[in-house]
Design an enzyme around this catalytic site. Structure first.
Site, PDB file in Angstrom:
ATOM      1  N   ASP A   4      -2.894 -18.053  -0.146  1.00  0.00           N
ATOM      2  CA  ASP A   4      -3.721 -18.859  -0.780  1.00  0.00           C
ATOM      3  C   ASP A   4      -4.624 -19.808   0.019  1.00  0.00           C
ATOM      4  O   ASP A   4      -5.916 -20.054  -0.149  1.00  0.00           O
ATOM      5  CB  ASP A   4      -3.393 -19.458  -2.244  1.00  0.00           C
ATOM      6  CG  ASP A   4      -2.176 -19.997  -2.005  1.00  0.00           C
ATOM      7  OD1 ASP A   4      -1.315 -20.185  -0.834  1.00  0.00           O
ATOM      8  OD2 ASP A   4      -1.673 -20.634  -3.053  1.00  0.00           O
ATOM      9  N   LYS A  43       3.182 -15.206   1.765  1.00  0.00           N
ATOM     10  CA  LYS A  43       3.201 -15.947   0.593  1.00  0.00           C
ATOM     11  C   LYS A  43       4.828 -16.117   0.476  1.00  0.00           C
ATOM     12  O   LYS A  43       5.482 -15.822  -0.686  1.00  0.00           O
ATOM     13  CB  LYS A  43       2.887 -14.816  -0.758  1.00  0.00           C
ATOM     14  CG  LYS A  43       2.867 -15.779  -2.027  1.00  0.00           C
ATOM     15  CD  LYS A  43       1.771 -16.849  -1.994  1.00  0.00           C
ATOM     16  CE  LYS A  43       1.713 -17.797  -3.251  1.00  0.00           C
ATOM     17  NZ  LYS A  43       0.859 -18.602  -3.512  1.00  0.00           N
ATOM     18  N   ASP A  61     -12.112  -9.369   4.701  1.00  0.00           N
ATOM     19  CA  ASP A  61     -13.368  -9.134   4.073  1.00  0.00           C
ATOM     20  C   ASP A  61     -14.041 -10.723   4.334  1.00  0.00           C
ATOM     21  O   ASP A  61     -15.082 -10.884   4.341  1.00  0.00           O
ATOM     22  CB  ASP A  61     -13.314  -8.676   2.721  1.00  0.00           C
ATOM     23  CG  ASP A  61     -13.436  -7.230   2.735  1.00  0.00           C
ATOM     24  OD1 ASP A  61     -13.423  -6.437   3.472  1.00  0.00           O
ATOM     25  OD2 ASP A  61     -14.161  -6.709   1.620  1.00  0.00           O
ATOM     26  N   TYR A  67       0.775  -1.158   0.001  1.00  0.00           N
ATOM     27  CA  TYR A  67      -0.038   0.029   0.053  1.00  0.00           C
ATOM     28  C   TYR A  67       0.898   1.258   0.063  1.00  0.00           C
ATOM     29  O   TYR A  67       0.265   2.276  -0.603  1.00  0.00           O
ATOM     30  CB  TYR A  67      -0.970  -0.020   1.386  1.00  0.00           C
ATOM     31  CG  TYR A  67      -2.341  -0.592   1.169  1.00  0.00           C
ATOM     32  CD1 TYR A  67      -2.347  -1.997   0.649  1.00  0.00           C
ATOM     33  CD2 TYR A  67      -3.312  -0.102   1.128  1.00  0.00           C
ATOM     34  CE1 TYR A  67      -3.461  -2.688   0.629  1.00  0.00           C
ATOM     35  CE2 TYR A  67      -4.651  -0.760   1.235  1.00  0.00           C
ATOM     36  CZ  TYR A  67      -4.660  -1.677   0.814  1.00  0.00           C
ATOM     37  OH  TYR A  67      -6.037  -2.495   0.698  1.00  0.00           O
ATOM     38  N   ASP A  73      -6.217  -6.815   4.132  1.00  0.00           N
ATOM     39  CA  ASP A  73      -7.338  -6.336   3.522  1.00  0.00           C
ATOM     40  C   ASP A  73      -8.337  -7.418   2.912  1.00  0.00           C
ATOM     41  O   ASP A  73      -9.550  -7.294   3.155  1.00  0.00           O
ATOM     42  CB  ASP A  73      -6.804  -5.328   2.202  1.00  0.00           C
ATOM     43  CG  ASP A  73      -8.119  -4.629   1.367  1.00  0.00           C
ATOM     44  OD1 ASP A  73      -9.028  -4.109   2.405  1.00  0.00           O
ATOM     45  OD2 ASP A  73      -7.989  -4.883   0.344  1.00  0.00           O
TER      46      ASP A  73
HETATM   47  C1  IPM Z   1     -10.258  -1.383   4.146  1.00  0.00           C
HETATM   48  C2  IPM Z   1     -10.785  -0.571   2.587  1.00  0.00           C
HETATM   49  C3  IPM Z   1      -9.403   0.233   2.519  1.00  0.00           C
HETATM   50  C4  IPM Z   1      -8.339  -0.528   2.222  1.00  0.00           C
HETATM   51  C5  IPM Z   1      -9.749   0.979   1.157  1.00  0.00           C
HETATM   52  C6  IPM Z   1     -11.171   2.005   1.254  1.00  0.00           C
HETATM   53  C7  IPM Z   1      -8.567   2.027   1.027  1.00  0.00           C
HETATM   54  O1  IPM Z   1     -10.756  -1.444   1.940  1.00  0.00           O
HETATM   55  O2  IPM Z   1     -10.113  -0.456   4.894  1.00  0.00           O
HETATM   56  O3  IPM Z   1     -10.257  -2.560   4.247  1.00  0.00           O
HETATM   57  O4  IPM Z   1      -7.871  -1.050   1.280  1.00  0.00           O
HETATM   58  O5  IPM Z   1      -7.477  -0.622   3.309  1.00  0.00           O
HETATM   59 MG    MG Z   2     -10.744  -3.726   2.431  1.00  0.00          MG
END
Ligand code: IPM
Ligand code: MG
Length: 362
Positions: free
Chosen positions: A226, A194, A254, A143, A250
């Site tokens: 993975d 990885k 999710d 990032y 990230d």
């Molecule tokens: C998160 C989001 C952010 C990230 C984006 C909005 C920049 O997806 O907080 O997980 O990738 O960190």
């Molecule tokens: Mg995110």
């Protein structure tokens, strides 16, 4: 004696302002109960800041955040700003805030609530009892690594570049947070990398192994990213605490969130070595339902609870909010994202009202 806290609110974009309004009401209610006085100040970030000032993180916003006890953020981003160059997109505001406050540790809990088990897309027996904490490194990795950008080569061809880089010190400090976190939970830490392909991951793994000698009571394991993604949906109960870099974290957070049925339920805390932390839902700004009173405010409310627990040292107030959320679900109240048969479908505002009624009756 009344405790005073100054809290910077960053409602941001999309559903942000709607869910923030609910969280503020909730904080005021528990504040009264526990003799806590919140001084709220609102600042611009993301698309809202771009529209108003031309930049996604105005200096005034960062200053205000730095000078407060904690920051409560909702969400940023939307279609409207999608075609701007990357340094002027709403996301740049969020990344700038993380970097500006030195928030290298991002804690993302994914705990399945019994009331919502049927909202998960996975089978009950797979998700029942899941309780995972993802510790994501937040200010390094691909990032932020240099060089980055879209360059034009001598032959006129364009090249897009990002760099995945971690120094030993960066790995160590997130490692420490993760080991400490695992120690307070189930005592198991899985480091995700990885290392079969990436050099940066080999250093990551080596450093985690070296660190583990300081935490003999924590059981350290390793997975390639993975495989970790697959294991998360195959048998998530094997995980207690996960530690990983910015990009993998990230993605995996999710996936972990979705085990619980809806990403609309999950809070997060972003912490640095000192100074104010940022507390925000894991979900985004959901521009498709913005302004329609359909959003689930509970992740925002639970982020406020995390703020009380981690930043303000008010565990009782945090407990009260968390048990209120369970109760509101127990009585069958649902927003669209967690709706199932026979439950009461509520909008964002009504969900907030219902929760406040419960809190006031406690
Ligand atoms: C998160 C989001 C952010 C990230 C984006 C909005 C920049 O997806 O907080 O997980 O990738 O960190
Ligand atoms: Mg995110």
């Amino acid at each position: 004696m009344t405790q005073n806290y100054s809290i910077t609110l960053l409602p941001g974009d999309g559903i942000g302002p709607e869910i923030m309004a609910v969280a503020v009401d909730v904080l005021n209610v528990v504040g009264k109960r526990f003799d806590i006085q919140f001084q709220f100040q609102t600042a611009l970030i993301g698309g809202a800041a771009i529209d108003e000032t031309g930049e996604p993180l105005p200096a005034a916003t960062l200053d205000m955040c730095r000078n407060s006890d904690a920051v409560l953020l909702a969400a940023i981003g939307g279609y409207k700003w999608d075609s701007l160059p990357s340094n002027l997109r709403p996301e740049a505001g969020l990344l700038g805030l993380r970097a500006g406050l030195g928030l290298f540790a991002n804690l993302r809990p994914a705990k399945i609530l019994p009331q919502l088990i049927d909202a998960s897309t996975l089978k009950r027996e797979v998700v029942e009892g899941v309780d995972i904490m993802v510790v994501r490194e937040l200010t390094g990795g691909i990032y932020f690594g240099q060089p980055k950008g879209i360059f034009t080569t001598e032959t006129g061809e364009k090249r897009g570049v990002n760099t995945m880089v971690y120094s030993e010190l960066e790995i160590e400090r997130i490692g420490r947070v993760a080991f400490e976190t695992a120690r307070k939970r189930g005592g198991k830490l899985c480091s995700v990398d990885k290392a079969n392909v990436l050099d940066v991951s080999r250093l990551w793994r080596e450093t985690m192994i070296n660190l583990s000698s300081e935490y003999p009571d924590v059981e350290l394991s390793h997975l390639y990213v993975d495989n970790a993604a697959m294991q998360l949906v195959r048998s998530p109960k094997q995980f207690d605490t996960i530690v990983t870099g910015n990009l993998f974290g990230d993605i995996l957070s999710d996936a972990a969130a979705m085990l619980t049925g809806s990403i609309g339920m999950l809070p997060s805390a972003s912490l640095g070595a000192s100074g104010p932390g940022v507390f925000e839902p894991v979900h985004g700004s959901a521009p498709d339902i913005a302004g329609q009173d359909k959003a689930n405010p509970l992740a925002q409310v639970l982020s406020a609870a995390m703020m009380l627990r981690y930043a303000l040292n008010q565990p009782e107030a945090a407990d009260m909010i968390e048990s209120g959320v369970l109760q509101v679900l127990q009585q069958g109240d649902r927003t669209g994202d967690i709706m199932s048969e026979g439950m009461n479908l509520l909008g964002c505002h009504a969900m907030g009202k219902s929760l406040i009624q419960i809190l006031q009756s406690k």
